[in-house]
Design a protein around this motif. Structure first.
Motif, PDB file in Angstrom:
ATOM      1  N   ARG A 148      53.865  40.217  23.949  1.00  0.00           N
ATOM      2  CA  ARG A 148      53.158  40.833  22.609  1.00  0.00           C
ATOM      3  C   ARG A 148      54.412  41.228  21.912  1.00  0.00           C
ATOM      4  O   ARG A 148      54.184  41.512  20.817  1.00  0.00           O
ATOM      5  CB  ARG A 148      52.448  42.132  22.954  1.00  0.00           C
ATOM      6  CG  ARG A 148      51.284  41.637  23.890  1.00  0.00           C
ATOM      7  CD  ARG A 148      50.133  41.012  22.618  1.00  0.00           C
ATOM      8  NE  ARG A 148      48.876  40.712  23.431  1.00  0.00           N
ATOM      9  CZ  ARG A 148      47.792  40.829  22.955  1.00  0.00           C
ATOM     10  NH1 ARG A 148      47.477  41.213  21.593  1.00  0.00           N
ATOM     11  NH2 ARG A 148      46.766  40.696  23.548  1.00  0.00           N
ATOM     12  N   GLN A 149      55.553  41.229  22.415  1.00  0.00           N
ATOM     13  CA  GLN A 149      57.041  41.685  21.371  1.00  0.00           C
ATOM     14  C   GLN A 149      57.989  40.529  21.400  1.00  0.00           C
ATOM     15  O   GLN A 149      58.093  39.930  22.604  1.00  0.00           O
ATOM     16  CB  GLN A 149      57.616  43.114  22.134  1.00  0.00           C
ATOM     17  CG  GLN A 149      56.720  44.199  22.080  1.00  0.00           C
ATOM     18  CD  GLN A 149      57.020  44.837  20.691  1.00  0.00           C
ATOM     19  OE1 GLN A 149      57.445  44.158  19.803  1.00  0.00           O
ATOM     20  NE2 GLN A 149      56.062  45.698  20.552  1.00  0.00           N
ATOM     21  N   PRO A 150      58.229  39.988  20.288  1.00  0.00           N
ATOM     22  CA  PRO A 150      59.236  38.981  20.097  1.00  0.00           C
ATOM     23  C   PRO A 150      60.326  38.817  21.167  1.00  0.00           C
ATOM     24  O   PRO A 150      60.937  38.072  21.413  1.00  0.00           O
ATOM     25  CB  PRO A 150      59.492  38.831  18.535  1.00  0.00           C
ATOM     26  CG  PRO A 150      58.386  39.463  18.162  1.00  0.00           C
ATOM     27  CD  PRO A 150      57.727  40.637  18.938  1.00  0.00           C
ATOM     28  N   ARG A 151      60.820  40.330  21.010  1.00  0.00           N
ATOM     29  CA  ARG A 151      62.157  40.560  21.867  1.00  0.00           C
ATOM     30  C   ARG A 151      61.964  39.893  23.237  1.00  0.00           C
ATOM     31  O   ARG A 151      62.953  39.626  24.052  1.00  0.00           O
ATOM     32  CB  ARG A 151      62.739  42.056  21.776  1.00  0.00           C
ATOM     33  CG  ARG A 151      61.734  42.976  22.376  1.00  0.00           C
ATOM     34  CD  ARG A 151      62.599  44.236  22.480  1.00  0.00           C
ATOM     35  NE  ARG A 151      61.969  45.322  23.146  1.00  0.00           N
ATOM     36  CZ  ARG A 151      60.808  45.871  22.714  1.00  0.00           C
ATOM     37  NH1 ARG A 151      60.249  45.648  21.512  1.00  0.00           N
ATOM     38  NH2 ARG A 151      60.340  46.928  23.594  1.00  0.00           N
ATOM     39  N   ASP A 152      60.926  40.328  23.876  1.00  0.00           N
ATOM     40  CA  ASP A 152      60.556  39.613  25.282  1.00  0.00           C
ATOM     41  C   ASP A 152      60.352  37.987  25.443  1.00  0.00           C
ATOM     42  O   ASP A 152      61.037  37.579  26.447  1.00  0.00           O
ATOM     43  CB  ASP A 152      59.170  40.349  25.785  1.00  0.00           C
ATOM     44  CG  ASP A 152      59.363  41.973  26.254  1.00  0.00           C
ATOM     45  OD1 ASP A 152      60.410  42.114  26.429  1.00  0.00           O
ATOM     46  OD2 ASP A 152      58.311  42.320  25.888  1.00  0.00           O
ATOM     47  N   LEU A 153      59.797  37.542  24.352  1.00  0.00           N
ATOM     48  CA  LEU A 153      59.850  35.897  24.545  1.00  0.00           C
ATOM     49  C   LEU A 153      61.299  35.650  24.151  1.00  0.00           C
ATOM     50  O   LEU A 153      61.799  34.706  24.924  1.00  0.00           O
ATOM     51  CB  LEU A 153      59.173  35.467  23.276  1.00  0.00           C
ATOM     52  CG  LEU A 153      59.241  34.023  22.808  1.00  0.00           C
ATOM     53  CD1 LEU A 153      58.920  33.276  23.960  1.00  0.00           C
ATOM     54  CD2 LEU A 153      58.615  33.651  21.683  1.00  0.00           C
ATOM     55  N   GLU A 154      62.301  36.268  23.410  1.00  0.00           N
ATOM     56  CA  GLU A 154      63.515  35.812  23.281  1.00  0.00           C
ATOM     57  C   GLU A 154      64.431  35.775  24.438  1.00  0.00           C
ATOM     58  O   GLU A 154      65.481  35.089  24.882  1.00  0.00           O
ATOM     59  CB  GLU A 154      64.427  36.721  22.183  1.00  0.00           C
ATOM     60  CG  GLU A 154      63.746  36.406  20.936  1.00  0.00           C
ATOM     61  CD  GLU A 154      63.633  35.041  20.261  1.00  0.00           C
ATOM     62  OE1 GLU A 154      64.617  34.358  20.539  1.00  0.00           O
ATOM     63  OE2 GLU A 154      62.517  34.600  19.677  1.00  0.00           O
ATOM     64  N   ARG A 155      64.084  37.081  25.294  1.00  0.00           N
ATOM     65  CA  ARG A 155      65.032  37.017  26.436  1.00  0.00           C
ATOM     66  C   ARG A 155      64.425  35.917  27.501  1.00  0.00           C
ATOM     67  O   ARG A 155      65.405  35.147  28.114  1.00  0.00           O
ATOM     68  CB  ARG A 155      64.274  38.393  27.242  1.00  0.00           C
ATOM     69  CG  ARG A 155      64.752  39.479  26.929  1.00  0.00           C
ATOM     70  CD  ARG A 155      64.378  40.839  27.397  1.00  0.00           C
ATOM     71  NE  ARG A 155      64.395  40.688  29.056  1.00  0.00           N
ATOM     72  CZ  ARG A 155      63.844  41.601  29.709  1.00  0.00           C
ATOM     73  NH1 ARG A 155      62.688  42.240  29.233  1.00  0.00           N
ATOM     74  NH2 ARG A 155      63.997  41.424  31.154  1.00  0.00           N
ATOM     75  N   CYS A 156      63.097  35.329  27.482  1.00  0.00           N
ATOM     76  CA  CYS A 156      62.635  34.255  28.129  1.00  0.00           C
ATOM     77  C   CYS A 156      63.549  32.782  27.764  1.00  0.00           C
ATOM     78  O   CYS A 156      63.958  32.174  28.334  1.00  0.00           O
ATOM     79  CB  CYS A 156      61.259  34.388  28.322  1.00  0.00           C
ATOM     80  SG  CYS A 156      60.611  33.171  29.568  1.00  0.00           S
TER      81      CYS A 156
END
Length: 501
Positions: free
Chosen positions: A90-98
């Motif tokens: 739900r937060q773009p930064r978590d997606l970028e980590r992945c």
């Protein structure tokens, strides 16, 4: 066949009393993961599950999500399956980590949901994933605003907080008798000089826990400060926006009172523990102990010795510190600790004295002084020039009022002039009368306070005793014993001089 990890999450467990615990939603997601694994011909290493956990709030830590990221980066799993991408991000930064993990993996990997696959190693796949997560983030932000608006409206109406109970109450409205009594005792002790750190020590010994205390722990120092400052204690409603909590963590609730249009605090619909005046008095004392801008917070630590800083060296005037005698020595067994002039603090370093005998002597002298004060009788008017003058002023005001009435009767004062003069004299009469009452009662109050201190001295903690000592004593001056020292280790009162205020 690739080994993958599944992920399942629900944001909350439902409202209090609605019969849901979130398991139903999680179980449906787990079924979706296993069904998807069959279609993709993958082996599910584990389904990582975060129940009652938000993926939108920045300060929330998702335990199983973090474990999944570690396993993905280390190669334990080679992909992720989920019912929907918004369960994961739900937060773009978590997606970028992945995405970073997928780009650097250099091994066959998969990222699939029941709504479609995302190739996080390609620009197109990353673009599609970012669009979906941005939309999910927007939905969460909109929902958060709606919830915040509703909570603010409830606060303005004085409705109690939902969810976890506050310390001092057994539910949203009813007081917990044991915790309320702890708070009342703490307030009284703090007003008498006890430090919050001492209250925390006492509560720790009693194994006190707050609703937020982790299992197996006792209440923390910061939690004690928070519950003592909680406006809820006197019925005031506070509202701290969620974004403030997430940005700053635990904040001072005193700064977030909800007020009416006339500036008065909104009163809540629950049982109160303090009156507003009692709570304000406590807050004033706690605020007075806040950091002065230099060094540690005033009152944030417990001073273990009664005369630390109060006792002074007669040779150099430096405040004395305290230290422990060496274990196993006669001095340690007999006295335990001592006061000494410390070179590191700017002292001469040439004086030390066993602590307990000095403290006993000072306490004995102070209590004797207080007993004299307790027996003090109210002085006559002749003994108090200020009281004498105030009583004379009252008599003069009465004479002036009589003169004004006579002038009005003789028609030498108009009705308006007479009304203004009488009003002025009556106002002055009230003020002077209050002054006479205060001056007359002062010795009685002083004697009453002294009697209370004597009566309660035995149960005072060190910091409360220190508070009473510094009200009467400027310093306790310790003189050197000389070459011969004390004979047979006996205490010499002539080497201790009390400087009274």
């Amino acid at each position: 066949m690739l080994t993958v990890g599944g992920y399942a999450r629900v944001s909350d467990i439902g409202q209090m009393g609605d019969g849901r615990d979130g398991r139903e939603g999680v179980m449906r997601q787990r079924e979706d993961v296993h069904a998807l694994a069959k279609v993709k011909r993958c082996d599910v290493h584990r389904v990582y599950e975060d129940n009652d956990t938000s993926a939108y709030r920045r300060r929330v830590k998702r335990r199983d999500f973090e474990a999944m990221m570690i396993d993905l980066a280390s190669g334990v799993i080679n992909g992720i399956l989920a019912s929907n991408i918004d369960r994961l991000f739900r937060q773009p930064r978590d997606l970028e980590r992945c995405i970073d993990i997928y780009e650097q993996a250099r091994r066959p990997m998969i990222f699939a949901t029941t709504a479609g696959d995302f190739d996080l190693t390609s620009p197109e796949g990353r673009f599609q994933a970012r669009i979906h997560v941005t939309i999910a983030n927007k939905f969460s932000a909109d929902a958060a605003r709606r919830v915040a608006r509703q909570k603010r409206a409830e606060a303005v109406q004085g409705m109690p907080h939902k969810g976890q109970r506050a310390f001092g109450w057994k539910d949203a409205e009813h007081v917990d008798d044991r915790e309320a009594e702890l708070l009342r005792i703490a307030r009284k002790d703090i007003l008498q000089g006890k430090k919050v750190a001492t209250v925390h020590e006492e509560w720790t010994k009693l194994r006190v826990r707050s609703p937020q205390t982790p299992p197996g722990k006792t209440i923390g120092y910061s939690s004690v400060r928070y519950v003592l400052r909680n406006p809820r204690l006197c019925g005031y409603r506070a509202y701290i926006p969620q974004e403030v909590r997430e940005r700053s963590g635990r904040v001072d609730p005193v700064e977030w009172l909800v007020e009416r249009t006339d500036g008065t605090p909104v009163m809540g619909q629950w049982e109160k523990i303090f009156t507003p005046d009692e709570w304000r008095e406590l807050i004033d004392v706690l605020d007075a102990r806040k950091n002065t801008g230099k060094g540690r917070k005033i009152g944030s630590t417990v001073i273990k010795r009664l005369l630390t800083g109060i006792a002074r060296c007669a040779k150099c005037g430096n405040g004395l510190s305290s230290g422990m005698y060496t274990r196993g020595t006669t001095s340690y067994e007999k006295y335990g600790y001592y006061y000494y002039c410390r070179r590191a603090d700017g002292g001469c370093g040439s004086l030390s004295r066993s602590g307990p005998p000095v403290e006993d002597h000072v306490e004995k002298i102070l209590l004797g002084n207080l007993k004299k004060r307790a027996r003090q009788v109210k002085p006559t008017a002749e003994e108090d020039p200020e009281l004498t003058k105030a009583k004379a002023d009252l008599k003069q005001i009465e004479a002036d009022k009589a003169e004004a009435r006579q002038l009005r009767a003789d028609d030498k004062l108009s009705l308006a002039e007479f009304a203004r003069e009488i009003s002025r004299l009556e106002r002055k009469e009230r003020e002077t009368g209050e002054k006479v009452s205060a001056l007359s009662a002062a010795p009685v109050r002083a004697g009453s306070a002294a009697a209370r201190i004597i009566r309660e001295w035995g149960r005072y903690t060190v910091d409360v005793k220190r508070e009473e000592i510094v009200k009467s004593i400027e310093a306790v001056v310790i003189k050197p014993a000389g070459k011969g020292g004390a004979q047979n280790g006996e205490f010499r009162a002539d080497l201790v001089e009390i400087v009274w205020k």
